[in-house]
Design a protein around this motif. Structure first.
Motif, short mmCIF file in Angstrom:
data_model
loop_
_atom_site.label_atom_id
_atom_site.label_comp_id
_atom_site.label_asym_id
_atom_site.label_seq_id
_atom_site.Cartn_x
_atom_site.Cartn_y
_atom_site.Cartn_z
N VAL A 1 5.80 6.08 -2.53
CA VAL A 1 5.99 6.48 -1.18
C VAL A 1 5.80 5.35 -0.56
N GLY A 2 6.01 4.48 0.31
CA GLY A 2 5.96 3.23 1.22
C GLY A 2 7.56 3.10 2.08
N MET A 3 6.47 2.33 3.22
CA MET A 3 7.65 1.48 4.14
C MET A 3 7.83 0.50 3.92
N GLY B 1 1.53 5.81 -0.76
CA GLY B 1 0.77 6.93 -1.10
C GLY B 1 1.31 7.49 -2.20
N ALA C 1 -2.47 11.79 6.46
CA ALA C 1 -2.41 10.24 5.28
C ALA C 1 -2.99 9.39 7.32
N TYR D 1 4.23 9.56 8.38
CA TYR D 1 4.19 9.81 6.83
C TYR D 1 4.88 10.09 7.03
N GLU D 2 4.81 11.04 5.69
CA GLU D 2 5.99 12.20 5.73
C GLU D 2 5.26 13.54 5.72
N ALA E 1 0.65 -1.49 -0.01
CA ALA E 1 -0.15 -0.44 -0.19
C ALA E 1 1.17 0.93 -0.25
N VAL F 1 -0.45 12.31 -1.14
CA VAL F 1 0.19 13.05 -0.35
C VAL F 1 0.45 14.56 -0.40
N VAL G 1 -6.00 3.45 4.23
CA VAL G 1 -4.71 2.92 3.17
C VAL G 1 -5.99 1.79 3.65
N1 ADE Z 1 1.68 3.48 3.25
C1 ADE Z 1 0.49 4.02 2.53
N2 ADE Z 1 0.49 5.63 2.13
C2 ADE Z 1 1.73 5.57 2.68
C3 ADE Z 1 2.05 6.72 2.73
N3 ADE Z 1 1.65 8.31 2.49
N4 ADE Z 1 3.92 7.33 3.43
C4 ADE Z 1 4.42 6.05 3.42
N5 ADE Z 1 3.87 5.07 3.31
C5 ADE Z 1 2.29 4.35 3.35
#
Ligand code: ADE
Length: 291
Positions: free
Chosen positions: A221-223, A121, A261, A204-205, A119, A249, A266
């Protein structure tokens, strides 16, 4: 004659692989890593056997809501598949090498293809919530700073010291995923040639961080995902990555009108696209496994 090498203790990967070889006769060719809210991707498998992470010796524990924490072995169209429902993130406090340990375990079981989902952003302003981005490249922010799963002694059993990533995302598999999008009438929501930015989280960023990632060409973008892809490439798996866009984002200057976010957002977005994505990934599994 050469002396046999006696290792004092078996590595975690070997212990886990041996356990799974005993627990199931499945020897999957495909590993599917299910991202947040995407655990239902395993639903298309037949003759499944499920093994909870808690019941696997030395397997990491998963702690995130929306991640079940189990392996589902099964088959579809004559192809053997294993799904990881729930993955490990560095933000949970796991050492980065631990987050990628299941990849090596599956490599020892014979897996040749990784379908990795997440998942994410949207940094790309043309993307919508519910879109599926086919990964063509990534930006590894923690990796560039040394938080990288291959730091440390190289395990030569799996791959070489220096791994190229210019071909990390298999072009043939990307093209296959695009053809599949056409077959499924999903070309309005499947996005090609996407660049995924890996960040540590768990925050989140900030808007400025989002602008930074966008300026260097990031689309989502994700983790997660990037450490797994790296370790998969190190041991020679072919890889395809799919990002489900779950939120847009917040860019600088838009904070007052945009929605921050949230994990619930999500999960909701994943739920809304679930059935369509399940069918899409199901056909992708069969095409990859029989191709
Ligand atoms: N996972 C889902 N949305 C995210 C986001 N905006 N930033 C980082 N990881 C995410």
């Amino acid at each position: 004659a050469t002396m046999p090498v006696i290792s004092a203790e078996k590595d975690d990967v070997d212990v886990i692989a041996d356990f799974l070889k005993e627990a199931t006769t499945y020897r999957p060719s495909i590993l599917v890593v299910c991202g947040s809210g995407l655990g239902s991707l395993s639903k298309c498998l037949e003759n499944t056997i499920t093994i909870h992470y808690n019941d696997i010796p030395r397997f990491p524990k998963s702690t995130v809501v929306g991640h079940a924490g189990e392996l589902v072995f099964g088959e579809i169209g004559g192809v053997q598949v294993v799904c990881m429902r729930g993955r490990f993130h560095t933000y949970e406090g796991h050492d980065i090498r631990k987050t990628t340990l299941p990849i090596r375990v599956m490599s020892l079981l014979g897996v040749k293809f990784l379908i990795v989902t997440n998942a994410a952003g949207a940094l790309n302003e043309t993307y919508n919530v519910g879109d599926v981005m086919i990964m063509a490249d990534h930006l590894n922010m923690p990796g560039l700073a040394g938080k990288h799963p291959l730091v440390g002694p190289n395990d030569d059993r799996f791959g070489e010291r220096f791994t190229p990533l210019s071909d990390a995302y298999d072009v043939k598999l990307q093209n296959l995923a695009w053809r599949m999008a056409k077959q499924h009438n999903m070309t309005d929501k499947v996005r090609r040639n996407g660049v995924y930015c890996f960040v540590s989280g768990p925050t989140y960023e900030t808007p400025t961080e989002c602008r930074l990632l966008r300026l260097v060409g990031g689309d989502s973008v994700g983790m997660s995902t990037v450490p797994e892809v790296i370790v998969a490439r190190h041991c020679g798996m072919k890889t395809i990555g799919l990002s489900l866009i779950t939120n847009k984002v917040v860019m600088p200057g838009t904070q007052r009108t945009a929605i921050p976010a949230s994990h619930q957002e999500v999960l909701d977005a994943a739920l809304a696209t679930q059935t369509q994505l399940e069918n899409y990934v199901k056909d992708l599994m069969v095409a990859i496994g029989t191709g």
